[in-house]
Scaffold this motif. Structure first.
Motif, PDB file in Angstrom:
ATOM      1  N   VAL A   1       0.863  -1.177   0.000  1.00  0.00           N
ATOM      2  CA  VAL A   1       0.000   0.000   0.000  1.00  0.00           C
ATOM      3  C   VAL A   1       0.900   1.227   0.000  1.00  0.00           C
ATOM      4  N   VAL A   2       0.707   2.098  -0.981  1.00  0.00           N
ATOM      5  CA  VAL A   2       1.521   3.294  -1.147  1.00  0.00           C
ATOM      6  C   VAL A   2       0.683   4.507  -0.729  1.00  0.00           C
ATOM      7  N   PRO A   3       1.085   5.187   0.361  1.00  0.00           N
ATOM      8  CA  PRO A   3       0.318   6.365   0.813  1.00  0.00           C
ATOM      9  C   PRO A   3       0.415   7.521  -0.178  1.00  0.00           C
ATOM     10  N   PRO A   4      -0.546   8.437  -0.161  1.00  0.00           N
ATOM     11  CA  PRO A   4      -0.471   9.618  -1.018  1.00  0.00           C
ATOM     12  C   PRO A   4       0.857  10.351  -0.819  1.00  0.00           C
ATOM     13  N   GLY A   5       1.396  10.861  -1.913  1.00  0.00           N
ATOM     14  CA  GLY A   5       2.623  11.640  -1.856  1.00  0.00           C
ATOM     15  C   GLY A   5       3.903  10.827  -1.842  1.00  0.00           C
ATOM     16  N   THR A   6       3.816   9.504  -1.813  1.00  0.00           N
ATOM     17  CA  THR A   6       5.005   8.649  -1.746  1.00  0.00           C
ATOM     18  C   THR A   6       5.460   8.273  -3.152  1.00  0.00           C
ATOM     19  N   PRO A   7       6.673   8.704  -3.552  1.00  0.00           N
ATOM     20  CA  PRO A   7       7.174   8.301  -4.865  1.00  0.00           C
ATOM     21  C   PRO A   7       7.353   6.780  -4.914  1.00  0.00           C
ATOM     22  N   HIS A   8       6.961   6.189  -6.032  1.00  0.00           N
ATOM     23  CA  HIS A   8       7.077   4.749  -6.186  1.00  0.00           C
ATOM     24  C   HIS A   8       7.184   4.382  -7.659  1.00  0.00           C
ATOM     25  N   ALA A   9       7.688   3.180  -7.880  1.00  0.00           N
ATOM     26  CA  ALA A   9       7.765   2.576  -9.200  1.00  0.00           C
ATOM     27  C   ALA A   9       7.670   1.069  -8.980  1.00  0.00           C
TER      28      ALA A   9
END
Length: 153
Positions: free
Chosen positions: A81-89
């Motif tokens: 789960v990726v919270p809002p504002g968290t850069p991810h790829a």
């Protein structure tokens, strides 16, 4: 949504989206798709979402997720789960295919964004065509260099 009712969007390297639900069909509560990734294929360039969290559930294969500068592999049954504002790829692990259920909460109408990715994969458009769509689809690109370095090992 019945399987025959889903829209299929082909991507490069044997990857494809199955578009399940967009914000406009869920009262804005969520958006959902299934992303099949070819062997070692990237799923998304580094980005973040300002307004939404994103959930990834690995349906099959093995995927790699890049969060907070760390590359984490997940097997079938793994969840991120990726919270809002968290850069991810993310992408399929080298030499392996992966299939992911992807849910964005709250929903943002993103099907047109996924269709644009399909046009890019077919050579009908360029990646730069996505830049003006970042705010509309809540996909904000960030520097890809750390992701590329992590994927090369």
């Amino acid at each position: 949504m019945r399987p025959h009712e889903t829209e299929h969007v082909g991507l490069a390297h044997g990857s494809a989206f199955r578009l399940l639900a967009d914000a406009s069909t869920t009262g804005g509560t969520l958006g959902a798709n299934v992303l099949a990734l070819g062997e070692g294929a990237d799923g998304a360039a580094p980005h973040h979402h300002r307004r939404s969290a994103e959930l990834f559930y690995v349906l099959s294969g093995r995927a790699e997720f890049f969060l907070n500068g760390t590359l984490t592999p997940l097997e079938q049954g793994g969840l991120v789960v990726v919270p809002p504002g968290t850069p991810h790829a993310f992408g399929a692990a080298p030499g392996v295919r992966a299939e992911l259920l992807v849910v964005l909460v709250p929903g943002v109408d993103r099907f047109d964004y996924f269709r644009a990715l399909g046009r890019i994969a077919q050579g009908l458009d360029s990646f730069d065509s996505l830049l003006p769509l970042q705010e509309r689809h809540d996909v904000h690109f960030v520097d890809p260099s750390a992701w590329r370095s992590a994927r090369r090992g």
